[in-house]
Design a protein around this motif. Structure first.
Motif, PDB file in Angstrom:
ATOM      1  N   GLU A 128       0.800  -1.154   0.082  1.00 26.72           N
ATOM      2  CA  GLU A 128       0.160   0.027  -0.011  1.00 26.72           C
ATOM      3  C   GLU A 128       0.835   1.133  -0.112  1.00 26.72           C
ATOM      4  O   GLU A 128       0.427   2.092  -0.713  1.00 26.72           O
ATOM      5  CB  GLU A 128      -0.870  -0.102   1.376  1.00 26.72           C
ATOM      6  CG  GLU A 128      -1.746   1.244   1.408  1.00 26.72           C
ATOM      7  CD  GLU A 128      -2.835   1.367   0.184  1.00 26.72           C
ATOM      8  OE1 GLU A 128      -3.248   2.420   0.283  1.00 26.72           O
ATOM      9  OE2 GLU A 128      -2.901   0.288  -0.510  1.00 26.72           O
ATOM     10  N   ALA A 129       2.005   1.291   0.768  1.00 23.52           N
ATOM     11  CA  ALA A 129       2.951   2.568   0.806  1.00 23.52           C
ATOM     12  C   ALA A 129       3.349   2.691  -0.556  1.00 23.52           C
ATOM     13  O   ALA A 129       3.355   3.783  -1.103  1.00 23.52           O
ATOM     14  CB  ALA A 129       3.998   2.155   1.919  1.00 23.52           C
ATOM     15  N   GLN A 130       3.837   1.663  -1.409  1.00 23.16           N
ATOM     16  CA  GLN A 130       4.284   1.575  -2.755  1.00 23.16           C
ATOM     17  C   GLN A 130       3.367   2.285  -3.659  1.00 23.16           C
ATOM     18  O   GLN A 130       3.586   3.106  -4.531  1.00 23.16           O
ATOM     19  CB  GLN A 130       4.841   0.250  -3.159  1.00 23.16           C
ATOM     20  CG  GLN A 130       5.658   0.342  -4.539  1.00 23.16           C
ATOM     21  CD  GLN A 130       6.309  -0.964  -4.801  1.00 23.16           C
ATOM     22  OE1 GLN A 130       5.723  -2.116  -4.416  1.00 23.16           O
ATOM     23  NE2 GLN A 130       7.459  -0.992  -5.238  1.00 23.16           N
ATOM     24  N   ARG A 131       2.043   1.582  -3.430  1.00 21.30           N
ATOM     25  CA  ARG A 131       1.013   2.235  -4.396  1.00 21.30           C
ATOM     26  C   ARG A 131       0.750   3.763  -4.143  1.00 21.30           C
ATOM     27  O   ARG A 131       0.567   4.368  -5.252  1.00 21.30           O
ATOM     28  CB  ARG A 131      -0.107   1.236  -4.006  1.00 21.30           C
ATOM     29  CG  ARG A 131      -1.544   1.601  -5.051  1.00 21.30           C
ATOM     30  CD  ARG A 131      -2.870   1.275  -4.451  1.00 21.30           C
ATOM     31  NE  ARG A 131      -3.125   2.062  -3.213  1.00 21.30           N
ATOM     32  CZ  ARG A 131      -3.513   3.294  -3.055  1.00 21.30           C
ATOM     33  NH1 ARG A 131      -3.904   3.980  -4.252  1.00 21.30           N
ATOM     34  NH2 ARG A 131      -4.104   3.820  -2.052  1.00 21.30           N
ATOM     35  N   LEU A 132       0.636   3.982  -3.053  1.00 18.11           N
ATOM     36  CA  LEU A 132       0.357   5.479  -2.541  1.00 18.11           C
ATOM     37  C   LEU A 132       1.525   6.389  -3.061  1.00 18.11           C
ATOM     38  O   LEU A 132       1.103   7.296  -3.672  1.00 18.11           O
ATOM     39  CB  LEU A 132      -0.015   5.554  -1.182  1.00 18.11           C
ATOM     40  CG  LEU A 132      -0.429   7.012  -0.565  1.00 18.11           C
ATOM     41  CD1 LEU A 132      -1.684   7.263  -1.303  1.00 18.11           C
ATOM     42  CD2 LEU A 132      -0.769   6.894   0.972  1.00 18.11           C
ATOM     43  N   LEU A 133       2.640   6.078  -2.859  1.00 20.70           N
ATOM     44  CA  LEU A 133       3.718   6.949  -3.195  1.00 20.70           C
ATOM     45  C   LEU A 133       3.970   6.862  -4.821  1.00 20.70           C
ATOM     46  O   LEU A 133       4.139   7.897  -5.183  1.00 20.70           O
ATOM     47  CB  LEU A 133       5.097   6.356  -2.764  1.00 20.70           C
ATOM     48  CG  LEU A 133       5.380   6.582  -1.323  1.00 20.70           C
ATOM     49  CD1 LEU A 133       6.630   6.031  -0.602  1.00 20.70           C
ATOM     50  CD2 LEU A 133       5.161   8.080  -0.597  1.00 20.70           C
ATOM     51  N   ALA A 134       3.547   5.908  -5.445  1.00 20.22           N
ATOM     52  CA  ALA A 134       3.571   5.977  -6.837  1.00 20.22           C
ATOM     53  C   ALA A 134       2.425   6.937  -7.539  1.00 20.22           C
ATOM     54  O   ALA A 134       2.632   7.221  -8.349  1.00 20.22           O
ATOM     55  CB  ALA A 134       3.450   4.503  -7.171  1.00 20.22           C
ATOM     56  N   GLN A 135       1.361   6.780  -6.908  1.00 23.03           N
ATOM     57  CA  GLN A 135       0.304   7.749  -7.152  1.00 23.03           C
ATOM     58  C   GLN A 135       0.742   9.045  -7.224  1.00 23.03           C
ATOM     59  O   GLN A 135       0.198   9.946  -8.049  1.00 23.03           O
ATOM     60  CB  GLN A 135      -1.014   7.379  -6.486  1.00 23.03           C
ATOM     61  CG  GLN A 135      -2.210   8.254  -6.765  1.00 23.03           C
ATOM     62  CD  GLN A 135      -3.208   8.056  -5.702  1.00 23.03           C
ATOM     63  OE1 GLN A 135      -3.366   6.915  -5.097  1.00 23.03           O
ATOM     64  NE2 GLN A 135      -4.143   9.165  -5.364  1.00 23.03           N
ATOM     65  N   LEU A 136       1.318   9.396  -5.997  1.00 26.92           N
ATOM     66  CA  LEU A 136       1.775  10.749  -6.152  1.00 26.92           C
ATOM     67  C   LEU A 136       2.956  11.066  -6.733  1.00 26.92           C
ATOM     68  O   LEU A 136       3.791  12.277  -6.709  1.00 26.92           O
ATOM     69  CB  LEU A 136       2.003  11.129  -4.510  1.00 26.92           C
ATOM     70  CG  LEU A 136       0.785  11.047  -3.807  1.00 26.92           C
ATOM     71  CD1 LEU A 136       0.937  11.238  -2.220  1.00 26.92           C
ATOM     72  CD2 LEU A 136      -0.337  11.875  -4.262  1.00 26.92           C
ATOM     73  N   ALA A 137       3.809   9.932  -7.426  1.00 25.25           N
ATOM     74  CA  ALA A 137       4.962  10.159  -7.968  1.00 25.25           C
ATOM     75  C   ALA A 137       6.110  10.522  -6.980  1.00 25.25           C
ATOM     76  O   ALA A 137       6.938  11.391  -7.431  1.00 25.25           O
ATOM     77  CB  ALA A 137       4.947  11.091  -9.210  1.00 25.25           C
ATOM     78  N   VAL A 138       6.000  10.245  -5.829  1.00 27.82           N
ATOM     79  CA  VAL A 138       7.168  10.262  -4.834  1.00 27.82           C
ATOM     80  C   VAL A 138       8.299   9.192  -4.860  1.00 27.82           C
ATOM     81  O   VAL A 138       7.759   8.365  -4.987  1.00 27.82           O
ATOM     82  CB  VAL A 138       6.571  10.413  -3.431  1.00 27.82           C
ATOM     83  CG1 VAL A 138       7.584  10.727  -2.433  1.00 27.82           C
ATOM     84  CG2 VAL A 138       5.433  11.624  -3.376  1.00 27.82           C
ATOM     85  N   ARG A 139       9.450   9.783  -5.043  1.00 26.97           N
ATOM     86  CA  ARG A 139      10.436   8.902  -4.839  1.00 26.97           C
ATOM     87  C   ARG A 139      11.240   8.963  -3.575  1.00 26.97           C
ATOM     88  O   ARG A 139      11.699  10.298  -3.065  1.00 26.97           O
ATOM     89  CB  ARG A 139      11.583   9.266  -6.149  1.00 26.97           C
ATOM     90  CG  ARG A 139      10.956   8.878  -7.388  1.00 26.97           C
ATOM     91  CD  ARG A 139      11.814   9.130  -8.233  1.00 26.97           C
ATOM     92  NE  ARG A 139      11.473   8.920  -9.898  1.00 26.97           N
ATOM     93  CZ  ARG A 139      12.186   8.914 -10.862  1.00 26.97           C
ATOM     94  NH1 ARG A 139      13.529   9.456 -10.944  1.00 26.97           N
ATOM     95  NH2 ARG A 139      11.587   8.823 -11.875  1.00 26.97           N
TER      96      ARG A 139
END
Length: 256
Positions: A128-139
């Motif tokens: 879920e963390a990976q999905r949420l950060l990817a949705q926000l394009a956060v690296r």
């Protein structure tokens, strides 16, 4: 969405005639505010204008002395941050409230961990963390990197991602670019735009007018606790907003 379509939407949250005092000091006086999805509403003002008090009211930290808080068309009392969160209003305060010795996943789910029976479901939380950060394009360097190792912009991104868990409707950001460098500020402002474009309403409280004009759809000015102007960010000039903040009008115009 077009500006006309956004304004046609019902407000996710509205303040009507909200006032709040600290003893004899009137921090907010008869303030109205509407926040809709798909828009960034910037709240600006000088020191002591009432911005922090407004954040407190929206977040449920402060209960106003007078006025109405309307959520989805129904009057309500935001008597605690938990209640505000339950009604779809998430707040990221200036101090971020991150635990530096914990990693990204642990910070994202602190207090709202996913469990499988009596055990923490680490795999589900990482996913879920990976999905949420990817949705926000956060690296970030790693989901298991301690927050202490992240840049200021990355920390702000983690705090925003944590606030978006549970899909709130309105995100309140208190001075999100304070103390950040130029590159980190640009990263956070891009993130604010992504949050808006995902359908959330964003209240951006800031003293930095360059940041405000970069991402805001509307600009609301507080002066001495009162609403002293509301502007279309695409139309209003820097001078007009400064005049509303200071009460000193540009030449040829009357001061407020």
């Amino acid at each position: 969405m077009s500006d006309e379509a956004i304004l046609a939407e019902p407000a996710a949250i509205s303040l009507r005639g909200v006032s709040h005092s600290y003893g004899a000091v009137r921090a907010l006086v008869d303030v109205d505010l509407d926040v809709r999805g798909h828009e960034v509403v910037a709240v600006v003002g000088d020191n002591g204008a009432g911005k922090s008090t407004l954040v407190g009211v929206l977040s449920g930290v402060l209960v106003p002395d007078a006025g109405e808080v309307v959520v989805d068309g129904r009057e309500t009392q935001l008597t605690s941050p938990g209640l505000a969160r339950g009604l779809g209003i998430a707040t990221v305060f200036q101090d971020l409230a991150l635990c530096e010795d914990l990693d990204v996943v642990e910070n994202l789910f602190l207090g709202q961990e996913i469990r499988r029976g009596p055990m923490l479901d680490e795999v589900a939380m990482e996913r879920e963390a990976q999905r949420l950060l990817a949705q926000l394009a956060v690296r970030v360097p790693s989901l298991r990197a301690p927050v202490a190792e992240l840049s200021g912009g990355q920390r702000q991104a983690v705090a925003i991602a944590r606030a978006l868990l549970g899909e709130p409707r309105v995100l309140v950001l208190d001075e999100p670019t304070a103390s950040l460098g130029v590159t980190q500020t640009a990263e956070v402002l891009t993130l604010v735009e992504r949050v808006r474009d995902s359908g959330f309403g964003v209240v951006l409280v800031s003293h930095n007018l360059a940041d405000v004009q970069a991402v805001a759809d509307r600009v609301v000015v507080l002066r001495r606790g009162r609403l002293n102007g509301e502007f279309d960010a695409d139309v209003a000039s820097y001078e007009q907003i400064v005049a509303a903040i200071t009460g000193v009008a540009p030449p040829g115009e009357a001061a407020r």
